[in-house]
Design a protein around this motif. Structure first.
Motif, mmCIF file in Angstrom:
data_model
loop_
_atom_site.group_PDB
_atom_site.id
_atom_site.type_symbol
_atom_site.label_atom_id
_atom_site.label_comp_id
_atom_site.label_asym_id
_atom_site.label_seq_id
_atom_site.Cartn_x
_atom_site.Cartn_y
_atom_site.Cartn_z
ATOM 1 N N VAL A 118 15.432 2.296 9.717
ATOM 2 C CA VAL A 118 14.847 3.333 8.875
ATOM 3 C C VAL A 118 13.667 2.719 8.154
ATOM 4 O O VAL A 118 13.826 1.799 7.373
ATOM 5 N N SER A 119 12.466 3.209 8.433
ATOM 6 C CA SER A 119 11.372 2.626 7.669
ATOM 7 C C SER A 119 10.307 3.660 7.423
ATOM 8 O O SER A 119 10.452 4.819 7.795
ATOM 9 N N VAL A 121 8.053 6.473 6.058
ATOM 10 C CA VAL A 121 8.158 7.650 5.216
ATOM 11 C C VAL A 121 9.613 8.115 5.044
ATOM 12 O O VAL A 121 10.029 8.474 3.947
ATOM 13 N N SER A 122 10.404 8.076 6.116
ATOM 14 C CA SER A 122 11.801 8.513 6.005
ATOM 15 C C SER A 122 12.534 7.697 4.953
ATOM 16 O O SER A 122 13.312 8.222 4.152
ATOM 17 N N LEU A 125 11.434 8.800 1.492
ATOM 18 C CA LEU A 125 11.981 10.097 1.103
ATOM 19 C C LEU A 125 13.466 9.978 0.777
ATOM 20 O O LEU A 125 13.943 10.541 -0.207
ATOM 21 N N LEU A 126 14.183 9.229 1.593
ATOM 22 C CA LEU A 126 15.612 9.048 1.343
ATOM 23 C C LEU A 126 15.852 8.451 -0.041
ATOM 24 O O LEU A 126 16.661 8.956 -0.816
ATOM 25 N N LEU A 128 13.835 8.395 -2.572
ATOM 26 C CA LEU A 128 13.363 9.300 -3.612
ATOM 27 C C LEU A 128 14.517 10.207 -4.048
ATOM 28 O O LEU A 128 14.678 10.528 -5.230
ATOM 29 N N ASN A 236 2.401 5.584 -2.220
ATOM 30 C CA ASN A 236 1.741 6.820 -1.823
ATOM 31 C C ASN A 236 2.720 7.993 -1.714
ATOM 32 O O ASN A 236 2.415 9.099 -2.129
ATOM 33 N N VAL A 237 3.898 7.729 -1.161
ATOM 34 C CA VAL A 237 4.845 8.820 -0.927
ATOM 35 C C VAL A 237 5.757 9.060 -2.132
ATOM 36 O O VAL A 237 6.098 10.187 -2.455
ATOM 37 N N MET A 238 6.171 7.985 -2.817
ATOM 38 C CA MET A 238 7.204 8.141 -3.829
ATOM 39 C C MET A 238 6.690 8.307 -5.245
ATOM 40 O O MET A 238 7.214 9.091 -6.015
#
Lengths: 299, 294
Positions: A118-119, A121-122, A125-126, A128, A236-238
Motif C-alpha cells: 500500500v503506498s 495516495v491510497s 487516504l487510509l 487520513l 499534498n494529499v493529507m
C-alpha cells in the motif's frame, strides 16, 4: 600477438558502448543535461512564459532570508532525524523476531510485509481516515485502552509530524525483508563459538549480529534519508503542508514554488541546495561507514 | 570474523537459516509479540474494508463500530460509478504495463553490456550510473518539465513513458547483478559457435534471467501504479488521469467526505499491487533483497 589484443580491446569497447548507448543517451537527455540546466535556472528569474533572466546568486540570497525555506528545511530534518532511525531500529527488532524459529513464521512475514504494498495516495487516504480525531481507529483504540481522548493528530502542530512518522512505520516491511536477508547471511558457527565462550544473548547481538548486518543498515540508512528528504505525497494529499506550515515539507514547498507560483528559478535553486545537501550527506555517511560497517571477507 | 563462509552457499543457508530457540518460554513470548505486531499491521487494512462496507450514517457513529451492522457491498459499485474509474484504471494499467516493459527490456540490454564487456571507461560509466540513484527527482523535475513543454508533450503520457525507454539505473543495476552470475564460458562458447553478440543477449542471457526480469518488472509495475508526483505535474485533463490523481481529487469534490466510498475506491486501487504481490511474492522479495545487499 599485440595487435590481436588491441583489436580485442577495441571490440570489447565497441560492444560495451553499443549496449549501454540507450542509457548514455537517456542520461544526457533526462538526467545529466537537466541537472546542468537546473543549475543555470537557479541563477535566473524564470516564469516559463518569458525567457529566463540571469540574476546571479539573487535566488540563493533570497532563500536564506526566506522564513518558509527554513521552516520547510526544519520540518523535513525533524521528520528524517526521528523517522529514519526509529524505522531502522523497529524494523531490525521485527526482523529479529521474525527470524526466530516459530510456528507460522512464513505467514507472519507475509503479514508484516503486506502494508508495504500500500503506498502513495491510497496510503495517505487510509491514514487520513485512521487519524481522524473523532471517527478514526487510532483515537478509538487510545480511548478503549486508556480512557482518554487522543490528540488532534494531523490538525495539531505538535502532532502532525509524529503522525506522519507513525504512518511511515506501518510500511516498514521493505526494511524488514532486507534485514531478514541480512540475518540469514550471518554464519551460525559464529554464534556457536560465542556460546562456548559464554557470551550472553545480548553480547552476541551486539558483537555478532549488529556488525554482520551493518551493510544492510548502511543501505537502508542512505536510501531512507534520501527518500525522507523527498516527502511529497503526504503533504499534498493529507495536510496541504499545515497546520500553520508544521508539515510544509521541503519538496512540497519546492513544488508550490515551481508549479503554483511559477518561480521556476527560485525552485531550481531550492532543488540545487537539496542536491548538494543530499550529495554531501551521502558522502559523509559513506565515509563514516568505514568505521562501523563490516564487510564479509573485507579487511 | 572471516570463517570461509560464502554468501551464495544455499545449502548452508537452509540448514542454518534461522536460529533455533531452545528456551520454550522465550519462544512463547516471541510468538505473542509477533502476533501483536501482525495484528497492528492488519488492523488498518481491516478498518479500510470495514469502512468501505458501512452506510453513510454508520460512518459517523461515535464510538465507531469495528464491524458494520449492515454490510453494503454496493458501496464498491457506487464508488466506481461516482467517477469514470474504469477509465482511470485503464489509463494507469496501460501506462504501468508499457512503461515497465520498455524499461525492463532496455535496462536488460544495458545491463548485459555492463556485465559482459570490459571496455575502456566501463567502471567510470557504471559509477555514474550508480550515483544517479542518489539524485533527488526535484533536481531534474523542472528542466524536464520545460523540455517536455517545449516539445508540446504536456498533458500526455509521453513525458511519463519516454524516459522509461532509456532504461532505469535501479533496474540496470539489479539486472547486472544477475548477469554477473552467468558463467562466462557459456557465452564464450556461443560466440565461438558463431552466435552474434545480440543473439547471445537475446537467446542465451535473457532466457536464463527470467526470474530476475520478473523481479524487475514487478518492481517497475508497482512503482508506476503508485506514482503520483509525475502524473500530477504532467496530466491536466480529467480523462487522462491516473488512479492516484483521481483518488486524490475525489476527496476534494465533496464538502462532507464520503469516507465509505473513498475507502472502497482506494481498496479497488490497491487490488492490482496486492494481487501481483500474492502471485509473485518470491520474485518480489528477491528483487528487494538483491537491491539491498549486493
Amino acid at each position: 600477438m599485440r595487435w590481436l589484443r588491441k583489436s580485442e580491446a577495441r571490440r570489447e569497447t565497441f560492444y560495451l558502448y553499443t549496449f549501454i548507448s540507450p542509457w548514455v543517451i537517456g542520461f544526457i537527455l533526462f538526467i545529466g543535461g537537466p541537472i546542468l540546466v537546473s543549475g543555470y535556472y537557479s541563477l535566473t528569474r524564470y516564469d516559463i512564459a518569458n525567457a529566463p533572466v540571469f540574476i546571479g546568486l539573487r535566488n540563493y540570497i533570497d532563500l536564506f532570508q526566506d522564513d518558509l525555506f527554513w521552516k520547510s528545511s526544519r520540518v523535513t530534518l525533524y521528520y528524517t532525524l526521528v523517522g529514519v532511525p526509529l524505522g531502522l531500529f523497529l524494523s531490525l527488532l521485527a526482523a529479529l523476531l521474525l527470524n526466530a524459529d516459530i510456528r507460522g513464521q512464513r505467514l507472519f512475514r507475509t503479514i508484516v510485509y503486506m502494508p508495504s504494498v500500500v503506498s502513495g495516495v491510497s496510503l495517505s487516504l487510509l491514514w487520513l481516515w485512521l487519524l481522524n480525531p473523532d471517527f478514526g481507529a487510532v483515537n478509538l483504540i487510545i480511548y478503549r485502552l486508556f480512557g482518554v481522548q487522543g490528540p488532534q493528530w494531523l490538525t495539531d502542530e505538535k502532532w502532525v509530524i509524529p503522525s506522519l512518522i507513525m504512518m511511515s512505520l506501518w510500511t516498514m516491511g521493505n526494511h524488514v525483508v532486507i534485514y531478514l536477508a541480512g540475518l540469514k547471511g550471518v554464519p551460525s558457527n559464529l554464534y556457536e563459538a560465542a556460546q562456548i565462550d559464554g557470551a550472553s544473548r545480548l553480547q552476541q547481538f551486539w558483537r555478532i549480529t549488529v556488525p554482520m548486518i551493518s551493510p544492510a543498515t548502511l543501505f537502508l540508512l542512505i536510501t531512507g534519508v534520501i527518500g525522507s528528504f523527498q516527502v511529497f505525497v503526504q503533504a499534498n494529499v493529507m495536510t496541504d503542508g499545515g497546520p500553520n506550515y508544521a508539515s510544509y515539507f521541503y519538496v512540497y514547498y519546492l513544488y508550490q514554488q515551481a508549479f503554483h507560483s511559477f518561480n521556476l528559478g527560485y525552485a531550481s535553486s531550492m532543488a540545487w541546495i537539496l542536491f548538494l545537501f543530499v550529495g554531501v550527506l551521502t558522502w559523509v555517511m559513506m565515509r563514516l561507514s568505514n568505521k562501523w560497517v563490516h564487510y564479509e571477507g573485507g579487511e | 570474523m572471516s570463517v570461509g563462509y560464502k554468501a551464495g552457499n544455499a545449502e548452508f543457508r537452509t540448514v542454518y537459516g534461522s536460529r533455533k530457540l531452545q528456551d520454550r518460554t522465550l519462544g512463547a513470548l516471541v510468538w505473542i509479540v509477533v502476533v501483536c505486531i501482525c495484528l497492528l499491521m492488519i488492523l488498518p487494512l481491516f478498518i479500510m474494508l470495514s469502512t468501505a462496507l458501512k452506510t453513510k450514517q454508520e460512518m459517523f457513529v461515535y464510538p465507531p463500530t469495528w464491524i458494520p451492522t449492515r454490510i453494503i457491498w454496493h458501496n464498491f459499485v457506487d464508488a466506481m460509478k461516482s467517477r469514470p474509474f474504469g477509465h482511470y484504471f485503464s489509463n494507469t494499467a496501460l501506462f504501468s504495463v508499457f512503461g515497465t516493459l520498455g524499461e525492463v527490456l532496455v535496462s536488460s540490454f544495458v545491463a548485459f553490456g555492463f556485465s559482459r564487456y570490459r571496455g575502456k571507461g566501463r567502471n567510470v560509466m557504471f559509477m555514474i550510473l550508480l550515483s544517479t540513484l542518489m539524485i533527488p527527482y526535484p533536481v531534474i523535475m523542472i528542466p524536464q518539465f520545460v523540455l517536455f513543454k517545449t516539445l508540446g508533450w504536456t498533458d500526455s503520457y509521453l513525458p511519463l513513458l519516454v524516459p522509461s525507454f532509456f532504461g532505469s539505473a535501479y533496474i540496470i543495476f539489479l539486472l547486472r547483478q544477475f548477469f554477473m552470475t552467468l558463467p562466462g564460458d557459456l557465452l564464450e562458447a556461443a560466440r565461438l559457435d558463431g552466435c552474434g553478440e545480440f543473439r547471445a543477449y537475446w537467446n542465451i542471457a535473457l532466457p536464463l534471467c527470467k526470474s530476475a526480469l520478473a523481479s524487475a518488472a514487478i518492481f517497475g509495475f508497482m512503482f508506476r501504479w503508485n506514482e503520483y508526483l509525475q502524473p500530477l505535474i504532467y496530466l491536466n485533463t480529467d480523462t487522462k488521469f491516473t488512479v492516484s490523481i483521481a483518488l486524490a481529487s475525489f476527496r476534494s469534490m465533496y464538502s462532507v467526505v464520503p469516507w465509505n466510498l473513498l475507502m472502497a475506491a482506494s481498496l479497488v486501487a490497491l487490488l492490482p499491487p496486492i494481487l501481483v504481490f500474492f502471485f509473485a511474492q518470491k520474485y518480489f522479495v528477491q528483487g528487494i533483497v538483491v537491491s539491498g545487499l549486493k
